[in-house]
Design an enzyme around this catalytic site. Structure first.
Site, short mmCIF file in Angstrom:
data_model
loop_
_atom_site.label_atom_id
_atom_site.label_comp_id
_atom_site.label_asym_id
_atom_site.label_seq_id
_atom_site.Cartn_x
_atom_site.Cartn_y
_atom_site.Cartn_z
N SER A 89 0.82 -1.20 0.00
CA SER A 89 0.00 0.00 0.00
C SER A 89 0.86 1.26 0.00
O SER A 89 1.72 1.40 -0.86
CB SER A 89 -0.93 -0.07 1.21
N HIS A 119 -7.55 -5.74 0.52
CA HIS A 119 -6.34 -4.98 0.72
C HIS A 119 -5.49 -5.51 1.87
O HIS A 119 -5.61 -5.07 3.01
CB HIS A 119 -6.76 -3.54 1.01
#
Ligand code: GCU
Length: 416
Positions: free
Chosen positions: A252, A394
């Site tokens: 990320s 995620h």
């Protein structure tokens, strides 16, 4: 059903909905596109044509003409310039803890403080290093730009040892594969969403009278990347590590950082970006999922201030993110996406790796050959550009790590 349990379930559902909306940035964000059919037509800037219009046809021309241009554009317009390597700094390494019997003797754990000093003052980072015991050394290493505080007690409990934990570190697997593991904490030099830059690393470099980075100077991601480089300075000094075989990775925000670190510092032998999305592997011009506008609204200084000038003007940017990946060439790069991680635009991440492959080919390496994203769950890693997209959202999961380790083993283990 018991009324208390029902209430609990309703609250749980609401919490989960809020969490997933937060991730996809949907709260009030009616203007985010997740529909492939609505991705606008775009022209990517040419990788192999210089700003002056000269076509690049050899590796030599790439290294001497085009690559420096692209790196300068990323530095000055996207992430912000870090201090020149010639800027005088004094680095001091101090081992604050050493445990040679870590994980029942599997590894030696070292907690190392890196002090960065200039005439303006000093700042300290703390890295964690786990070196496999009983192997032929020096060993290659995986360095992670990490969200986990390297000063926290987490590292003494199960967190490290579980391969199943989301976003954990499967240390056992990494060590068994013959790699050392090094964690660099993302908030050591600059806060997560820094807006003042008063106590961050920046202050050590302000000339008289300056108190905030200039428009082309380092934002948050650049400062984190610079920290990774200083951690590599330490690994170069540690005789147990082969510093010429260090992969930099991150998830990320830290996946964005990992790519930028590897592009800038060619001592890193490889980069792995997990779900790095916007300002990471994903292409700006697709405007799919998170956009530049969304990013600078929430995190105004992750990039440099010049980047803000391209909000809703992505097509005017003289770079796109495939060029960042290309600047890592010929060193191997691996990109990972998640089907449900639409905020990070998995398709855009793939396309970026695909287009960067043009430079890998020029340099005699194998990139991605098909414009079509591979099947979900299937890794492509037969060349120097690797990629997989898996089901789910995620996070980094055990299966992702297996692929990263496989790719790293393929390229960084000498015996292979
Ligand atoms: C936010 C941000 C992303 C980033 C992510 C993370 O969602 O918008 O760009 O990747 O945080 O770091 O987890």
């Amino acid at each position: 059903m018991h009324i208390g349990i029902m209430k609990f379930q309703v609250i749980l559902m609401m919490v989960m909905m809020v969490m997933s909306f937060g991730r996809e940035g949907k709260e009030g964000d009616k203007d985010v596109n997740y529909d492939e059919a609505k991705v606008p037509a775009y022209d990517l800037p040419e990788l192999l044509v210089t700003a002056e219009g000269r076509r690049i046809t050899t590796a030599e021309e790439w290294y001497s003409l085009r690559r420096p241009q692209i790196m300068s554009l990323f530095s000055n317009l996207v992430y912000g310039r870090v201090p020149e390597p010639s800027t005088p700094i004094k680095l001091t390494f101090r081992e604050v803890k050493k445990d040679e019997a870590f994980m029942r003797g599997k590894a030696t754990r070292k907690d190392v403080e890196i002090q960065i000093k200039t005439e303006k003052g000093a700042k300290t980072m703390r890295i964690l290093l786990f070196v496999p015991n009983g192997v032929t050394k020096p060993v290659p290493a995986i360095m992670k730009h990490s969200f986990n505080n390297t000063r926290s007690g987490d590292f003494d409990v199960g967190f490290l040892r579980s391969d199943r934990l989301k976003n954990g570190w499967p240390l056992g697997k990494i060590l068994d594969a013959g790699f050392a593991f090094c964690a660099v904490y993302h908030e050591d030099l600059v806060r997560h969403n820094e807006v003042e830059f008063r106590d961050s690393i920046h202050r050590l470099f302000y000339p008289e009278g300056q108190s905030f980075p200039k428009a082309h100077e380092w934002g948050v991601l650049s400062a984190c990347a610079w920290g990774g480089m200083r951690a590599l300075d330490y690994l170069e000094a540690d005789t147990e590590i082969d510093a010429e075989r260090v992969a930099i990775m991150g998830h990320s925000k830290m996946g964005k950082t990992a790519l930028w670190t590897a592009a800038q510092d060619q001592r890193f032998a490889m980069a792995i970006s997990a779900q790095s999305g916007c300002a990471g592997a994903a292409l700006w011009r697709r405007k799919s999922g998170e956009t530049l506008k969304k990013m600078v609204t929430r995190f105004p200084y992750w990039l440099c201030r010049n980047a803000q000038k391209f909000v809703e003007q992505e097509d005017d940017l003289p770079v796109d993110q495939h060029m960042l990946l290309a600047c890592i060439a010929p060193r191997p790069v691996y990109v990972h996406s998640g089907v449900k991680d639409t905020w990070a635009d998995g398709r855009g991440e793939y396309l970026s790796a695909y287009h960067a492959s043009e430079v890998y080919r020029l340099l005699g390496k194998k990139g991605l050959e098909s414009e079509k994203s591979p099947e979900v769950g299937k890794a492509v890693m037969d060349g120097e550009v690797g990629y997989h997209i898996r089901n789910g959202g995620h996070s980094i999961e055990g299966g992702d790590w297996e692929k990263f380790i496989q790719f790293a083993s393929k390229h960084l283990k000498k015996e292979n």
